[in-house]
Design a protein around this motif. Structure first.
Motif, PDB file in Angstrom:
ATOM      1  N   THR A   1      -9.128 -11.043   3.765  1.00  0.00           N
ATOM      2  CA  THR A   1      -7.776 -11.248   4.284  1.00  0.00           C
ATOM      3  C   THR A   1      -6.803 -10.248   3.661  1.00  0.00           C
ATOM      4  O   THR A   1      -5.960  -9.662   4.356  1.00  0.00           O
TER       5      THR A   1
ATOM      6  N   ILE B   1      -4.424  -7.151   5.324  1.00  0.00           N
ATOM      7  CA  ILE B   1      -3.011  -6.884   5.038  1.00  0.00           C
ATOM      8  C   ILE B   1      -2.831  -5.430   4.593  1.00  0.00           C
ATOM      9  O   ILE B   1      -1.868  -4.763   4.989  1.00  0.00           O
TER      10      ILE B   1
ATOM     11  N   ALA C   1      -1.642 -12.670   7.693  1.00  0.00           N
ATOM     12  CA  ALA C   1      -2.287 -11.371   7.893  1.00  0.00           C
ATOM     13  C   ALA C   1      -2.425 -11.054   9.375  1.00  0.00           C
ATOM     14  O   ALA C   1      -2.212  -9.908   9.806  1.00  0.00           O
TER      15      ALA C   1
ATOM     16  N   VAL D   1      -2.648  -2.832   7.425  1.00  0.00           N
ATOM     17  CA  VAL D   1      -1.479  -2.841   8.315  1.00  0.00           C
ATOM     18  C   VAL D   1      -0.645  -1.566   8.178  1.00  0.00           C
ATOM     19  O   VAL D   1      -0.398  -0.873   9.173  1.00  0.00           O
TER      20      VAL D   1
ATOM     21  N   LEU E   1       1.035 -10.016  10.701  1.00  0.00           N
ATOM     22  CA  LEU E   1       1.402  -8.671  10.255  1.00  0.00           C
ATOM     23  C   LEU E   1       0.642  -7.614  11.050  1.00  0.00           C
ATOM     24  O   LEU E   1       1.214  -6.589  11.443  1.00  0.00           O
TER      25      LEU E   1
END
Length: 198
Positions: free
Chosen positions: A17, A21, A77, A24, A80
């Protein structure tokens, strides 16, 4: 005590996870700098990020490593990632800004309600509508992203985006209803039981 707790928090599902993130900003930089082959590289990064979304849930269930942190971080996540992808698509002129604004507004509103619910000790899990919305978002994002390279995709990509907007509104309404039922009305239902009789 903290050192014994740390491995349980930083397990494989949560690490995946966190990787999602981390990907991104990498996705945004690759798509918006428009270096040679940036579309294919961006699609590959987006695909890897989506794969981590599947794998973290799979390993969490298989290894019985579902944690409260993971339950909170996983949808964050996802939001995002999709926000970065759709924002980049708008900048590239591949998606209408007003449709993306509807999608992002829903994500922000749901994230806010999720935080309020978590603050009251209530974890509202993703529904079937929410999961369907995520699949539609991934499909639409990839189709729109590859529009410039694959000519047949623009119309199906826009159709997929309309599906995303529809599921966004439906799943948002469903989440608001579950928040009302589980968080707002819950104290009202429990109040008579805790009240002393005169």
């Amino acid at each position: 005590m903290g050192f014994h707790y740390l491995p349980r928090v930083l397990n494989l599902p949560n690490a995946l996870t966190l990787l999602r993130i981390f990907l991104v900003p990498v996705l945004v930089v690759v798509l918006l700098t428009r270096v040679e082959g940036h579309v294919y590289l961006g699609a590959a990064i987006f695909g890897v990020a989506v794969l981590t979304d599947y794998l973290d849930g799979y390993f969490a269930r298989r290894r019985n490593e579902v944690t409260r942190l993971g339950i909170l971080l996983d949808p964050l996540a996802d939001k995002l990632l999709t926000a970065a992808a759709f924002r980049s698509l708008v900048e590239m002129g591949l998606a209408p800004a007003w449709m993306v604004m509807i999608i992002l507004a829903r994500e922000l509103a749901v994230t806010g309600l999720r935080n309020v619910a978590a603050g009251r000790g209530v974890l509202i899990r993703a529904s079937g509508l929410g999961k369907g919305k995520m699949v539609a978002q991934v499909t639409a994002s990839l189709m729109l992203l590859l529009t410039r390279r694959l000519a047949p995709l623009p119309l199906p990509g826009i159709v997929a985006l309309w599906v995303v907007v529809s599921l966004t509104l439906l799943s948002g309404a469903d989440y608001f209803w579950r928040f009302w039922r589980q968080v707002v009305r819950a104290p009202e239902r429990s109040e008579p039981a805790g009240r002393a009789r005169p």
